[in-house]
Write a protein that holds these residues in place. Structure first.
Motif, short mmCIF file in Angstrom:
data_model
loop_
_atom_site.label_atom_id
_atom_site.label_comp_id
_atom_site.label_asym_id
_atom_site.label_seq_id
_atom_site.Cartn_x
_atom_site.Cartn_y
_atom_site.Cartn_z
N VAL A 1 -19.53 5.12 -2.51
CA VAL A 1 -18.82 6.36 -2.22
C VAL A 1 -19.46 6.97 -0.98
N TYR A 2 -18.67 7.12 0.07
CA TYR A 2 -19.17 7.62 1.35
C TYR A 2 -18.77 9.08 1.53
N GLU A 3 -19.75 9.87 1.95
CA GLU A 3 -19.44 11.23 2.37
C GLU A 3 -18.97 11.18 3.82
N VAL A 4 -17.81 11.75 4.08
CA VAL A 4 -17.26 11.78 5.43
C VAL A 4 -17.01 13.24 5.80
N PRO A 5 -16.90 13.56 7.10
CA PRO A 5 -16.70 14.96 7.49
C PRO A 5 -15.40 15.51 6.94
N SER B 1 -14.01 15.16 0.76
CA SER B 1 -14.85 14.60 1.82
C SER B 1 -15.46 13.27 1.40
N LEU B 2 -14.92 12.65 0.33
CA LEU B 2 -15.47 11.40 -0.19
C LEU B 2 -14.48 10.26 -0.01
N MET B 3 -15.00 9.10 0.37
CA MET B 3 -14.18 7.91 0.52
C MET B 3 -14.79 6.80 -0.33
N VAL B 4 -13.96 6.12 -1.12
CA VAL B 4 -14.42 5.11 -2.06
C VAL B 4 -14.07 3.72 -1.55
N SER B 5 -15.05 2.82 -1.58
CA SER B 5 -14.84 1.46 -1.08
C SER B 5 -15.56 0.47 -1.97
N GLN C 1 -12.52 -3.51 0.36
CA GLN C 1 -11.27 -2.76 0.30
C GLN C 1 -11.59 -1.28 0.15
N PHE C 2 -10.64 -0.46 0.58
CA PHE C 2 -10.73 0.99 0.41
C PHE C 2 -9.72 1.41 -0.65
N TYR C 3 -10.06 2.47 -1.38
CA TYR C 3 -9.18 2.98 -2.42
C TYR C 3 -8.60 4.32 -2.00
N SER C 4 -7.38 4.55 -2.42
CA SER C 4 -6.78 5.86 -2.21
C SER C 4 -6.94 6.68 -3.48
#
Length: 844
Positions: free
Chosen positions: A515-519, A483-487, A496-499
């Motif tokens: 680091v963003y918490e996403v649903p 549920s985490l997205m790193v940018s 930029q966004f990282y995979s």
């Protein structure tokens, strides 16, 4: 600024940028400084970055050089080419401005290409600032900037006008450095030949009426030997020169920075303080041993230039000197060092030692030698044969002083073939023990708008991936890794966004990582939300022209359903995330998603008309933002963002939502909050950050440890007839009179370059190497330190200095380009120590 349809494609821009970046310098042309961070963004966007990433990158926006300038728009001091800025020629600058525009009312930072000497061109980034006065007390004074190529006569003419000196008066110029006797300068010299650097130069213009006498001054001032001829060897004989016969202590001579040449100056100071080398050149023996016919040499020119420089530095006639002639010869034979870019001092030292050796090689015709692969014989026999072969082809002052012998033992993992070789070396490159983990500072953004943002430091394996980072962040924040997205965030927008598969090499220490918490995602496509990036925009009141640097605050995400929604629904989604940093009265005691209560009326009546306006923006294009018109009751973001309904992944693309605020409204409702670090007593950040103390023995033990070769440097086994990942071990067989130790502070991976700033405990005296010597009958094993080349700062730039022990006085001095100061022994070794020079206590 050109329109989007007038700009070439990204591929066309990429090719043109690559071509124009490599344009050679031409005298008189204009080049421009561009912020290195902006250039990095451009290269990522165009696909010419040195650190590729799987994800796409955003439009860099207009050129922004604000980080290079002081508040008065003057250029900041001590900026480094390649680290703080990049230089681009006029043609490329014009194209970049045409394609991307320039931020605000910034003035381009233009600099001219000048010629310091024959065939030596540089972009003169910094002019020389002279503090000028008519009085040796420097009161009053004026500060004037001049090009280094300006003659002292031209400066004299300008100062005559500046201070209102009569036309019929005679004048002369003095350099008046603080704490040093004034020095009369010759009018036909250029500024680069007489000043010490860009700053701190004091100049006095003295005048007298016709037929009158000059004011009485110390005879040493006016009668000083003004010669700047490189050949000052006659001023220094083999015997020590008495301090009474020279105005300055021989060898205590600073070297002017010619434009990012501190790497060269530090090496020259260390070499100048190697007694066997210095005495050899001062005795002019190099002129007797010049080898001008050696095809591997430089026709003796490097040796002559170096000898002339040593003679000047040890003549006692100069407190500082410009090594321009040596620099010209250096660039002549190695184009890598011909410009004004910063380089690695150890690389220069290696080239200099090799060049001096070949120029002074006493072997005029090198005989052909063969190597027998016979590893069964005794080491003593193999070592002697190897050294004899080496000396038959190589015989010089450099070999006499700096060359030792190294044993290499390689074993094939399959057939157990053993190969033993002995090879000469002129410096030991010692690895530093490293921690396997790396600290990365991240900012965590909870998905719920009511929860606070915080920072934390994450310890992660250096060879890890973004997936590993997410796992560690999840552990610290009690969230799920998926549920985490790193940018990476830059200037309040998503850079930029990282995979998950991207390596941590993609993240530099200076990058701002969020680091963003996403649903958590569901399997049903119809229930998958749209994850929409949102940025905050301060709209220009006179124009809705957009650039990235009008953005403010921390960007965030909203979780939008894949269904049409009303304006109130969309604003409620946005306001829920905005409550962290905005004063929103409607949030007090209200459920923002409940459109049936009073909050909806507040949104409808107040937010819609007086707060923010909602735009869409394609961040990969120069097209302006598009205002969302809520003429219909509902808006479908899947249509606006051109999202495929059958798309199996949560959408995060280059299209974003922009929330537009006027300047006044932003001032009234936006709350700037500092982000605090997460308090967690279970993590000792200081212990995590600081490495244990490293000793020289640690480095030597690591150097002599058996290791398995990597796939890229596999050894060819003559028995197996193929390359093998063999085991290899180094041992020291014989050591030179002067042992050069290179501490390998810089580590390299495929994408990341890093520096180890740990303190290495190196002995100042009595470095005992006997435990590392496998040659039993070698008495020379104890060394004392005589010089240190220091490196401050990070990769690709920084600053070099030297700490050296004067062979005549036995005192230590600190050389920072043209500035020299006496230091105590306890100040010699610091965390900056990079290359160390040790001399044997019993040199033979």
């Amino acid at each position: 600024m050109g329109e989007e349809d007038q700009a070439p494609s990204q591929d066309e821009q990429k090719e043109l940028v690559k071509i124009l970046q490599n344009k050679p310098l031409i005298l008189g042309e204009t080049w421009y400084l561009v912020d290195a961070t902006w250039m990095k963004s451009l290269k990522l966007y165009l696909g010419i970055s040195e650190r590729p990433c799987r994800n796409t990158h955003f439009h860099p926006g207009p050129i922004d050089n604000r980080n290079l300038l002081n508040s008065d728009n003057t250029l900041k001091n001590n900026l480094s080419d390649g680290t703080d800025y990049e230089l681009v020629p006029q043609e490329l600058w014009d194209k970049l401005v045409e394609w991307y525009g320039m931020e605000g009312n910034q003035t381009p930072i233009a600099r001219r290409v000048t010629q310091l000497a024959n065939n030596y061109l540089i972009v003169e980034v910094y002019l020389v600032r002279l503090r000028c006065s008519t009085d040796f007390s420097m009161d009053p004074e004026v500060i004037i900037s001049f090009s280094r190529t300006t003659t002292m006569k031209s400066i004299d003419e300008e100062l005559r006008i500046k201070f209102g000196i009569a036309e019929n008066a005679e004048t002369r110029l003095w350099l008046n450095p603080p704490g040093v006797s004034p020095e009369l300068v010759e009018m036909d010299k250029s500024l680069s030949e007489v000043v010490v650097g860009q700053e701190g130069n004091c100049c006095v213009i003295e005048s007298k009426k016709p037929n009158s006498k000059w004011s009485d001054r110390d005879d040493d001032f006016s009668q000083k030997n003004l010669s700047t001829n490189d050949n000052d060897l006659s001023s220094y004989s083999n015997a020590k020169v008495s301090r009474m016969t020279t105005p300055y202590q021989p060898g205590i001579c600073g070297l002017s920075n010619l434009g990012n040449t501190c790497f060269m100056n530090s090496v020259l100071q260390c070499m100048s303080n190697c007694p066997p080398v210095t005495e050899y050149f001062l005795a002019r023996r190099h002129l007797e041993e010049l080898n001008k016919v050696n095809p591997l040499g430089m026709r003796g020119e490097i040796a002559v230039a170096f000898g002339n420089l040593i003679g000047t530095m040890w003549s006692g006639n100069h407190p500082h000197y410009s090594p321009i002639q040596f620099k010209i010869q250096l660039g002549k034979f190695n184009p890598v060092f011909s410009g004004c870019q910063q380089h690695d001092s150890q690389e220069l030292l290696t080239f200099l030692l090799d060049g001096l050796h070949e120029d002074l090689n006493r072997i005029k015709q090198k005989p052909y030698t063969t190597i027998n692969d016979d590893s069964d014989r005794e080491d003593k026999i193999l070592a002697q044969e190897a050294w004899d072969r080496h000396r038959k082809r190589n015989d010089s002052i450099i070999v006499d002083t700096f060359h030792g012998l190294l044993k290499s033992r390689v074993v094939c993992p399959d057939c157990k073939k053993l190969s033993v070789t002995f090879d000469p070396f002129c410096n030991l490159s010692l690895p530093l023990p490293q921690k396997k983990d790396r600290l990365i500072t991240i900012t965590f953004i909870p998905f719920e708008g009511s929860e606070q943002i915080f920072k934390c430091r994450i310890s992660i394996p250096r060879q890890g991936t973004i997936k590993d980072l997410c796992f560690e962040v999840a552990q610290r924040t009690s969230t799920e890794p998926n549920s985490l997205m790193v940018s990476e965030i830059s200037h309040s927008h998503f850079h930029q966004f990282y995979s998950g598969e991207d390596t941590l090499d993609n993240i530099h220490d200076r990058d701002l990582i969020y680091v963003y918490e996403v649903p958590a995602l569901t399997n049903a496509i119809e229930n998958k939300p749209l994850l929409i990036p949102v940025c905050l925009w301060e709209v220009n009141e006179n124009s809705e022209r957009f650039d990235n640097h009008q953005l403010f605050g921390i960007p965030f995400f909203i979780n939008s359903p894949r269904l049409p929604m009303s304006e109130n629904d969309l604003r409620n989604l946005l306001l829920d995330k905005m409550q962290r940093h905005f004063n929103i009265p409607a949030l007090n005691g209200c459920n923002m998603m409940d459109t049936d209560n009073g909050s909806a009326d507040f949104v409808n009546k107040t937010m819609k008309d007086n707060w923010f306006r909602i735009y869409t923006k394609n961040t990969a294009a120069r097209t302006p933002p598009t205002l969302i018109e809520f003429k219909k009751k509902r808006v479908d973001l899947t249509e606006l963002f051109d999202v495929d309904d059958d798309e199996d992944e949560t959408y995060v693309g280059r299209n974003i939502l922009l929330l537009g605020f006027t300047k006044e409204l932003k001032r009234d409702v936006y709350i700037e909050k500092s982000v605090e670090y997460l308090t967690d007593k279970s993590y000792n950040y200081r212990a995590s950050r600081e490495m244990e103390k490293i000793t020289m023995n640690d480095c030597l033990n690591l150097f002599t440890t058996c290791e398995k070769l990597g796939a890229d440097d596999a050894w060819y086994c003559p028995t197996c007839k193929k390359h093998q990942r063999a085991t290899k071990k180094f041992d020291l067989w014989d050591l030179p009179k002067i042992l050069i130790v290179h501490l390998k502070r810089f580590s390299y991976t495929r994408l990341l370059r890093d520096k180890i700033d740990a303190m290495v405990d190196c002995p100042l005296k009595n470095l005992d190497m006997s435990q590392y010597l496998i040659k039993r009958d070698r008495p020379q094993s104890v060394y004392n330190l005589i010089g240190v080349c220091n490196h401050y700062g990070g990769m690709g730039g920084g600053h070099y200095t030297a700490s050296c022990k004067n062979k005549d006085t036995g005192e230590w001095y600190y050389f920072d380009d043209s500035n020299v100061e006496s230091i105590s022994e306890d100040r010699v070794l610091t965390k900056a120590a990079y290359v160390l020079f040790y001399m044997a206590t019993d040199p033979q």
